[in-house]
Design an enzyme around this catalytic site. Structure first.
Site, PDB file in Angstrom:
ATOM      1  N   ASP A  43      -3.973  -3.918   3.519  1.00 27.66           N
ATOM      2  CA  ASP A  43      -3.855  -3.848   4.411  1.00 27.66           C
ATOM      3  C   ASP A  43      -2.977  -4.833   5.228  1.00 27.66           C
ATOM      4  O   ASP A  43      -3.955  -5.513   6.155  1.00 27.66           O
ATOM      5  CB  ASP A  43      -5.375  -5.193   4.608  1.00 27.66           C
TER       6      ASP A  43
ATOM      7  N   ASP B 284       6.869 -10.227  -4.756  1.00 23.86           N
ATOM      8  CA  ASP B 284       8.838 -10.448  -4.923  1.00 23.86           C
ATOM      9  C   ASP B 284       9.660 -10.145  -3.061  1.00 23.86           C
ATOM     10  O   ASP B 284      10.426 -10.291  -2.874  1.00 23.86           O
ATOM     11  CB  ASP B 284       9.113 -10.884  -5.875  1.00 23.86           C
TER      12      ASP B 284
ATOM     13  N   GLY C 268       9.724   0.358 -11.167  1.00 22.97           N
ATOM     14  CA  GLY C 268       9.581  -0.938 -11.245  1.00 22.97           C
ATOM     15  C   GLY C 268       9.696  -1.990 -10.299  1.00 22.97           C
ATOM     16  O   GLY C 268       9.491  -1.505  -9.592  1.00 22.97           O
TER      17      GLY C 268
END
Length: 283
Positions: free
Chosen positions: A204, A232, A267
């Site tokens: 969202d 991150d 990953g």
């Protein structure tokens, strides 16, 4: 100060296992072969920003071991300045990650060398933006934010994992980044004393919260493969665009796009797009 991004945070080896479902208490579930990948919230953020073209310096610590060498190589290959990455007398941090078929993950972190980081290791010289996360000792993060305030460096903290920060530290943040689950526990975020906040909401998009109100920025619709490191990626992309002079809403919209691409790949660091890939992406 230029457009340099200083990243303060963890550097971990990610030990990743795909599982059909997460085990319950006392239960054993068979998974895939283990993949060992470079990770850690700090190193991930640094690589995400560098792959987008940012000039990045990384402040952190690894051990004198194979996992530490893996992290140094990954950071250096991405173009991150590792001159402020210290080798500590501890094993490199490790994250043990299970990933289910819907792309969701569960993570246990062993801090290792990350816990050896001290305020004396923090050097923000040359930086325009500091972005920190909380897999390193909180006193180190708080020292870095105070140093940023004294040096005219814009301070961003990704409140992950969740930890208590002092009022003085919160007052220096522009913005504080939290995910939607974390935000629910805090109430109105500006009441914490931060200058601004960004609430990430996965598919969202994100809410950008300033004194002018709340603005929702969208995220492209994608089919997730692995959500590891998406937050991150968002933090690195946001810090990069803030260092380049974007207003917060524009930086957050760009960061949503970067994070959305990252979850379509396996990953953490290997999933982060380059600027060239973004230009070719039609989502």
């Amino acid at each position: 100060m230029g457009s340099v991004v200083a990243v303060l945070g963890s550097a971990n080896a990610d030990l990743v296992v795909a599982v059909p479902r997460r085990p319950g208490g006392g239960e054993t579930v068979l998974g895939s072969d283990v993949r060992v990948l470079p990770g850690g919230k700090g190193a991930n953020t640094a690589v995400a920003a560098a792959r987008l073209g940012a000039s990045v310096i990384f402040v952190g610590a690894v051990g004198d071991d194979a996992h530490g060498a893996l992290l140094r190589e990954s950071l250096t290959t991405a173009g991150v300045d590792v001159g402020r990455l210290r080798t500590a007398d501890r094993p490199t941090g490790a994250a043990f990650i299970t990933v289910t078929g819907d792309g969701e993950n569960a993570i246990v972190v062993s801090p290792g060398a990350n816990a050896a980081l001290t305020p004396a290791d923090v050097d923000l010289s040359g930086a325009a933006v500091l972005v920190a996360s909380l897999e390193v000792p909180i006193p180190v993060v708080e020292h870095a934010v105070a140093l940023a305030a004294a040096s005219g460096v814009r301070a961003v903290v990704n409140l992950s994992p969740v930890a208590a920060l002092s009022p003085a530290t919160l007052a220096g943040l522009d913005p504080l980044i939290v995910n939607q689950h974390e935000a629910a526990a805090f109430g109105p975020l500006l009441d914490l004393g931060v200058r601004s906040a960004v609430v990430t909401r996965g598919a969202d998009g994100a809410d950008v919260i300033t004194a002018d109100g709340v603005r929702r920025v969208p995220a492209p619709r994608v089919t997730p493969l692995d959500t590891t490191g998406a937050g991150d990626a968002f933090a690195g992309a946001l810090a990069h665009r803030l260092a380049e002079g974007d207003i917060l809403a524009a930086a957050a919209e760009f960061a949503c796009r970067v994070a959305s691409i990252s979850v379509t790949r396996a990953g953490a660091q290997p999933s982060y797009p380059t600027t060239a890939e973004l230009r070719g992406d039609r989502r």
